[in-house]
Design an enzyme around this catalytic site. Structure first.
Site, PDB file in Angstrom:
ATOM      1  N   PRO A   2      -2.544   1.710   2.869  1.00 27.17           N
ATOM      2  CA  PRO A   2      -3.339   1.252   1.725  1.00 27.17           C
ATOM      3  C   PRO A   2      -2.948   1.998   0.449  1.00 27.17           C
ATOM      4  CG  PRO A   2      -4.738   1.648   3.635  1.00 27.17           C
ATOM      5  CD  PRO A   2      -3.382   2.184   3.967  1.00 27.17           C
ATOM      6  N   GLU A   3      -2.762   1.235  -0.623  1.00 30.25           N
ATOM      7  CA  GLU A   3      -2.440   1.815  -1.911  1.00 30.25           C
ATOM      8  C   GLU A   3      -3.672   1.728  -2.811  1.00 30.25           C
ATOM      9  OE1 GLU A   3       1.275   0.219  -3.369  1.00 30.25           O
ATOM     10  OE2 GLU A   3       2.135   0.136  -1.360  1.00 30.25           O
TER      11      GLU A   3
END
Length: 283
Positions: A2-3
């Protein structure tokens, strides 16, 4: 992994689901998830009776602010949170369960088991690792064009690994760096210090545009990402180059190429993002 847009989406979802809830107890099924304090039992005891007052984000980290403590959580590659009824069966790979006094539970699942949780006295978390050395927040008011330029000025590092370095700008990962560089028309192997003022301004705007669009779409579910309600993101349908090797560029029609830059799979349009001869200079 996840960014920023995915973590921001999780933050917003959890803010609706767990803020105001009081922790009665915590069950830790996998002790290595808990990085601070060292003993999971101490972690659980410290959180008993704590009420979650807000959920914030710093880079790719979640911050759960409570009465006396802040829990800093990193999802790493496949970590995810979900809210359940205490009677719901425990799913495989559930490693930490926060039991609330109202009978609901916040459960942390992580197939890869790389996620981490740190517990700090309230306010101390920003002065110690893992948050201490983090750089500019792209969605914060302090992320101005001048601040962005000052981070890149005179750097001989290639622009892609510099953007991935969380000590310069936080939250950017492989997907959004590739997309931002494409939107700005900059090759990922350009030296940061070789970018002109106009190119820096274009990249600055591209980062903001890409991240804001991704947050609005709930992030990108390229692999296994879901938000706190189990919903997938939709920004993957708007990706221009990432994951599109061999397909025509949506701007010029040239075939998108994939290579490795700084150890990361990298997608570029050779026509829209030419690798120019460069001369390092201060921005």
């Amino acid at each position: 992994m996840p960014e920023l847009p995915e973590v921001e989406t999780v933050k917003r979802t959890l803010s609706q689901l767990v803020v105001g809830k009081t922790i009665g107890n915590v069950t830790v099924h996998l002790r290595r998830i808990i990085q601070r304090p060292e003993e999971p039992l101490e972690f659980s005891m410290m959180l008993q009776g704590e009420t979650i007052r807000s959920v914030e984000r710093r880079g790719k980290f979640l911050r759960f602010l409570m009465d006396n403590y802040t829990m800093v959580s990193h999802l790493r590659m496949e970590g995810r949170y979900g809210v359940y009824d205490s009677k719901d069966p425990l799913e495989t790979h559930t490693h930490v369960v926060f039991h609330f006094t109202d009978g609901s539970e916040l459960r942390y699942k992580d197939v890869r088991q790389f996620g981490t949780m740190h517990l700090f006295p309230l306010g101390q978390e920003l002065e110690e690792q893992p948050l201490k050395k983090l750089g500019l927040e792209p969605l914060d008011d302090a992320f101005t064009l001048d601040a962005f330029k000052s981070k890149l000025a005179g750097r001989s590092t290639k622009i892609k690994p510099l953007l991935l370095n969380q000590e310069y700008i936080v939250g950017l990962g492989n997907i959004y760096v590739d997309e931002s560089l494409f939107l700005a028309g900059i090759h990922p192997e350009r030296e940061a210090g070789s970018l002109s003022r106009q190119e820096l301004a274009s990249l600055y705007e591209a980062i903001l545009s890409t991240l804001n669009d991704a947050v609005a779409a709930g992030g990108s579910s390229v692999k296994s990402y879901v938000n706190g309600q189990g919903e997938i993101g939709l920004f993957q349908h708007q990706l221009k180059v990432y994951g599109h090797k061999g397909e025509p560029c949506p701007v010029c029609g040239a075939h998108i190429e994939k290579s490795v830059v700084a150890g990361r799979g990298t997608h570029v349009c050779p026509n829209c993002q030419p690798l120019k001869k460069q001369r390092s200079r201060k921005a």
